[in-house]
Design an enzyme around this catalytic site. Structure first.
Site, PDB file in Angstrom:
ATOM      1  N   LYS A 221     -38.791 -11.690  11.031  1.00 43.10           N
ATOM      2  CA  LYS A 221     -39.824 -10.654  10.956  1.00 43.10           C
ATOM      3  C   LYS A 221     -41.142 -11.072  11.617  1.00 43.10           C
ATOM      4  O   LYS A 221     -41.806 -10.267  12.270  1.00 43.10           O
ATOM      5  CB  LYS A 221     -40.074 -10.254   9.503  1.00 43.10           C
ATOM      6  CG  LYS A 221     -38.890  -9.541   8.853  1.00 43.10           C
ATOM      7  CD  LYS A 221     -39.232  -9.100   7.440  1.00 43.10           C
ATOM      8  CE  LYS A 221     -38.075  -8.350   6.796  1.00 43.10           C
ATOM      9  NZ  LYS A 221     -38.413  -7.838   5.453  1.00 43.10           N
TER      10      LYS A 221
ATOM     11  N   ASP B  24     -41.534  -1.721   4.772  1.00 45.50           N
ATOM     12  CA  ASP B  24     -41.333  -2.149   3.381  1.00 45.50           C
ATOM     13  C   ASP B  24     -42.347  -1.476   2.454  1.00 45.50           C
ATOM     14  O   ASP B  24     -42.020  -1.126   1.320  1.00 45.50           O
ATOM     15  CB  ASP B  24     -41.434  -3.667   3.259  1.00 45.50           C
ATOM     16  CG  ASP B  24     -40.189  -4.375   3.773  1.00 45.50           C
ATOM     17  OD1 ASP B  24     -39.119  -3.734   3.800  1.00 45.50           O
ATOM     18  OD2 ASP B  24     -40.290  -5.559   4.145  1.00 45.50           O
TER      19      ASP B  24
END
Length: 276
Positions: free
Chosen positions: A65, A101
């Protein structure tokens, strides 16, 4: 045919292909979504080669990420806030990234406890990793009055609090045991409880009856933390909804349809988790 995928190292555990495959079938889209194991040292090159490989975008999971974030030509505010990206797409040949998220957690949370107004709420977040940053950002944007970060290594909690500023603050890990007496919402973002292992040691016997307990771990669906909270009569929010909802923005970017998180999709993933 449009192609998308999820990348990570390892990647075998990912349930993203099940989620996106379900949507592709549901909406009758001529597309595909697979999973590709990509080593960290190869991640930047892979991302730069998306167009050449005929791929419209991808999801990114650990430990890639931060690499996706660093490789991007443009970063949306969600990625900037978290310092990591989990969703990648192309705009005029440029690599654009976001972190969904925050959207995933906040959407699932709001649907699970529709009566709670986060504005003015006191939040306790256990952990100080990427998920904690994403949720702290979401709670800060929603107007929470106090966001306490509790981490086993206090320095990491202090770093996160410093990055966000008021109302985010670092709190000693030991204070988690009584968090249910002073927080409106407790959110576990650590791996404690995954596969039924470990115990956060939180005492719910003296909890405020309005306290809400959430866990981003979804294997098992009811972690030890959620089970203890339920036994104490508290409302709980499981981790599966975050996984499902965080997938929505990427699918829309890649395939042009805003998908719905339905009971049918949830059951599909539940069955996979339980080996049905």
């Amino acid at each position: 045919m449009k192609r998308a995928c999820v990348i990570g190292w390892p990647i075998e555990h990912s349930r993203s292909p099940l989620i996106h495959g379900h949507w592709l079938k549901t909406y009758g889209i001529d597309g595909s979504y697979g999973k590709v194991a990509v080593r960290p040292e190869d991640a930047a090159t892979f991302l730069r080669s998306l167009a050449a490989n005929g791929t419209v975008g991808c999801n990114v999971t650990v430990p890639l990420k931060e690499i996706a974030f660093a490789t991007a030509d443009r970063r949306e505010a969600s990625a900037e806030a978290v310092g990591a990206a989990n969703t990648v797409w192309l705009e005029d040949g440029r690599l654009v990234v976001a972190n969904t998220d925050t959207y995933g957690f906040m959407t699932h949370f709001a649907r699970s406890v529709p009566g709670l107004d986060v504005a003015g709420a006191r939040i306790a977040i256990l952990g100080a990793g990427g998920a904690a940053r994403a949720i702290a950002y979401g709670m800060q944007e929603a107007g929470a009055s106090d966001i306490a970060i509790l981490n086993r290594t206090r320095e990491r909690a202090e770093a996160l609090a410093s990055a966000f500023g008021h109302p985010v603050r670092a709190v000693d890990w030991s204070e988690r045991t009584t968090a249910a007496t002073w927080a409106d919402v407790i959110i576990n973002t650590t791996t404690i409880g995954m596969k039924g292992e470990g115990d956060l040691g939180i005492d719910f016997m003296t909890a405020e009856p309005t306290c809400i307990v959430a866990d981003i771990v979804y294997v098992p669906l009811q972690t030890g933390l959620l089970r203890a909270a339920t036994e104490a009569g508290l409302a709980t929010v499981d981790g599966l909804g975050m996984l499902l909802h965080q997938a929505v923005p990427g699918f829309e970017r890649w395939f042009g349809v805003r998908p719905e998180v339905t009971a049918e999709l949830r059951q599909l993933i539940v069955n996979d988790i339980e080996g049905v």
